[in-house]
Scaffold this active site. Structure first.
Site, short mmCIF file in Angstrom:
data_model
loop_
_atom_site.label_atom_id
_atom_site.label_comp_id
_atom_site.label_asym_id
_atom_site.label_seq_id
_atom_site.Cartn_x
_atom_site.Cartn_y
_atom_site.Cartn_z
N ASP A 96 21.85 -65.00 -13.90
CA ASP A 96 22.55 -66.28 -13.87
C ASP A 96 23.98 -66.04 -14.33
OD1 ASP A 96 22.94 -69.08 -13.98
OD2 ASP A 96 20.87 -69.36 -14.66
N ASP A 196 26.20 -70.61 -11.65
CA ASP A 196 26.14 -71.90 -12.33
C ASP A 196 27.30 -72.80 -11.87
OD1 ASP A 196 24.80 -73.23 -14.70
OD2 ASP A 196 26.87 -73.30 -15.42
N GLU A 238 24.85 -72.92 -7.45
CA GLU A 238 24.39 -74.23 -7.90
C GLU A 238 25.50 -75.24 -7.59
OE1 GLU A 238 22.93 -76.63 -11.92
OE2 GLU A 238 24.67 -75.33 -11.95
N HIS A 312 15.16 -75.68 -14.87
CA HIS A 312 15.23 -75.93 -16.31
C HIS A 312 16.02 -77.19 -16.66
CE1 HIS A 312 18.86 -74.00 -15.11
NE2 HIS A 312 19.43 -74.32 -16.26
N ASP A 313 16.65 -77.82 -15.68
CA ASP A 313 17.42 -79.04 -15.93
C ASP A 313 16.68 -80.29 -15.44
OD1 ASP A 313 19.63 -77.60 -16.90
OD2 ASP A 313 20.48 -77.38 -14.89
C1 NOJ Z 1 24.02 -76.01 -15.11
C2 NOJ Z 1 22.90 -75.37 -15.86
O1 NOJ Z 1 21.77 -75.30 -15.05
C3 NOJ Z 1 22.68 -76.20 -17.11
O2 NOJ Z 1 21.52 -75.85 -17.80
C4 NOJ Z 1 23.91 -76.08 -17.97
O3 NOJ Z 1 23.80 -76.93 -19.08
C5 NOJ Z 1 25.18 -76.45 -17.20
N1 NOJ Z 1 25.20 -75.89 -15.88
C6 NOJ Z 1 26.38 -75.94 -17.92
O4 NOJ Z 1 26.45 -74.54 -17.81
#
Ligand code: NOJ
Length: 543
Positions: A96, A196, A238, A312-313
């Site tokens: 990542d 990211d 992402e 994970h989000d």
């Molecule tokens: C996206 C990530 O998936 C998330 O977990 C993170 O808090 C934010 N970007 C900031 O890096």
């Protein structure tokens, strides 16, 4: 055909996967100890959430050193061991890359804070303090996106937490440093990267353009030329702001950008437009079908899709759009079926293969996520009640996905021998890997089958290359589609509800490939029971 078009990716959140040294925090040796499990599942790739040195304000998404491993997780030699041992298991590692921002503890930021003419000053986005905040821009984690650096009396930009200052990608030396770092990891044997929030990196404050800045694709192409060109790697961006139209460009088949992106257009459908993520609405299945149809049809032979429900989000999909009570197993399998028979590269988030559910912690202090904690403060200030706040957290908060992996029903689920950094989901004594391994009708064994179908079976070509055709586009409870390749055809039927659906379809001539019930009910048409999923194979035109 690229190898990543035939692969299944498994996402690991290392903090919550397996603790090997009994400090309550998952680690690299923990992952190594579970490679046999991952091989058994049949996945090809691990996407490892950030493992770099970090003060952990945002669980590793605030990197203070891209070249070392977070002490909680182990050492660089553990990382090298993980790369080698995974390889022996036929598993590639995707890392990542968090490059929109660093941690405020990163050496570059510490240098930049020393003086306005420090060479690292331009690595970040500073504005002189003229007595007022530079703009109204809000942080994604709430509050202003500007914080004052007292030492140099200037504001700096952070689209996330105060401790995550944004890098200035318009300054070429920043991009060069990042390319060097990415190449360094490639030399270690990494076979891909997840980038990211990549659509934020080219922000243009003068034009008020935060996502999709005008230079975004130039930068991605430059990154590609500097880092990806010489390798056959999986790259995934992402991109919360992406549409299917934009996905075409990012995943263009000429290979000049990424292998694929995470297009969130399906996952955002239960959020109230124009409101915060905490304000949710009921999912409209007809809309979901339309969005998937666009992704599948528009990218066909033009780009490549990633297929995902979880990360994970995000909250757990079985709690979000399935049924995490009476029909937990059926709905988890149904949702898996729906996704895994589409075209694209599937991503399984740890625990999804067990049908893990959201968690309901009792008190706000049980939640660890910085975004959640900021939201509690913000919404209390806005006058929302604690019950209202808790309801949103339990529905959509990120800690739903971050409870430790339940390996078995012993204390702390076999994740650790001590109290983990975040509580277990209390249902771990029922939902755990040991209970499901080898139980033929478990969600885990079903996911193994899904993976086997697209990796090994003689249907793999149609799953990978077949055309997608939506059926029953206006039906409110049923998601059904065909995949067509030459004279071959697959039909996938998924009941999204806890009531039965009757279809006037004669499927007697078709072969049953997969179902999440013991047998299908095809007398006088096709009868789909609660959350039933059926996959049938037949010869397209002679049906
Ligand atoms: C996206 C990530 O998936 C998330 O977990 C993170 O808090 C934010 N970007 C900031 O890096």
């Amino acid at each position: 055909m690229n190898w990543w078009q035939e692969s299944v990716v498994y996402q690991i959140y290392p903090r919550s996967f397996k603790d090997s040294n009994q400090d309550g925090i998952g680690d690299l040796q923990g992952i190594i100890s579970k490679l046999d499990y991952l091989s058994y599942l049949g996945i090809d790739v691990i996407w490892l959430c950030p493992v770099y040195e970090s003060p952990n304000e945002d669980n590793g998404y605030d990197i203070s050193d891209y070249f070392s491993i977070m002490r909680d997780f182990g050492s660089m030699s553990d990382m090298e061991e993980l790369i080698q041992k995974s390889k022996k298991h036929g598993i590639s590692i995707v890392m990542d890359i968090v490059a929109n921002h660093t941690s405020s503890e990163h050496r570059w930021f510490k240098e930049a804070q020393k003086s306005v003419d420090n060479p690292y000053r331009q690595y970040y986005v500073f504005k002189p303090n003229t007595g007022k905040i530079p703009s109204d821009l809000k942080s994604i984690f709430l509050g202003s996106a500007w914080s004052l650096d007292e030492q140099t009396n200037s504001y700096y930009l952070h689209l996330f937490a105060k401790s995550q200052p944004d890098l200035n990608w318009h300054y070429k030396p920043v991009r060069d440093e990042l390319y060097q770092m990415i190449n360094w990891w490639l030399d270690k044997g990494i076979q891909g990267f997840r980038f990211d929030v990549i659509d934020l990196v080219a922000k243009d404050l003068d034009q008020n353009k935060i996502s999709d800045g005008p230079k975004l694709h130039d930068y991605i192409q430059e990154l590609n030329l500097n880092c990806f060109k010489k390798h056959s790697i999986l790259t995934v961006g992402e991109t919360w702001g992406a549409t299917t139209e934009k996905a075409k460009r990012y995943s263009n088949l000429d290979g000049s950008e990424f292998s694929m992106i995470f297009n969130f257009s399906h996952i955002l459908l239960d959020q109230e437009p124009g409101k915060e993520k905490w304000d949710t609405v009921e999912l409209d299945l007809v809309k979901l079908k339309k969005v998937f149809n666009d992704q599948q049809v528009d990218l066909y032979q033009k780009g490549w899709n990633s297929l995902f429900w979880n990360n994970h989000d995000l909250p757990r999909i079985v709690s979000r759009w399935g049924n995490d009570q009476e029909y937990r197993e059926q709905s988890a399998k149904m949702l898996g079926t729906l996704l895994h028979f589409m075209q694209g590269t599937p991503y399984i988030y740890q625990g999804e293969e067990l049908g893990m559910t959201n968690v309901k912690f009792e008190s706000f202090s049980d939640y660890r996520d910085i975004e959640t904690q900021n939201m509690i403060r913000d919404r209390r200030k806005k006058g929302l009640t604690d019950d209202q706040i808790m309801a949103s957290i339990q529905k959509i908060g990120r800690d739903n996905a971050r409870t430790p992996f339940p390996w078995n029903k012993s204390d702390f689920g076999g994740f650790s021998e001590v109290q983990p950094w975040i509580n277990m989901n209390p249902n771990y004594s029922l939902i755990n890997a040991q209970e499901q391994l080898g139980r033929v009708d478990s969600v885990l064994e079903y996911y193994r089958k899904l993976i086997w179908f697209r990796r090994v079976s003689n249907l793999k070509d149609i799953i990978r290359d077949g055309q997608f055709e939506l059926m029953y586009s206006d039906h409110k409870d049923l998601f059904a589609y065909k995949r067509i390749l030459g004279s071959m055809e697959l039909k996938v039927y998924c009941n999204f509800h806890s009531h039965s659906i009757h279809l006037n379809e004669d499927v007697q001539t078709m072969k049953l490939i997969l179902s999440n019930y013991d047998e299908i009910d095809s007398n006088h048409g096709l009868n789909l029971r609660p959350y039933e999923a059926i996959v049938l194979e037949g010869k397209g035109n002679d049906l």
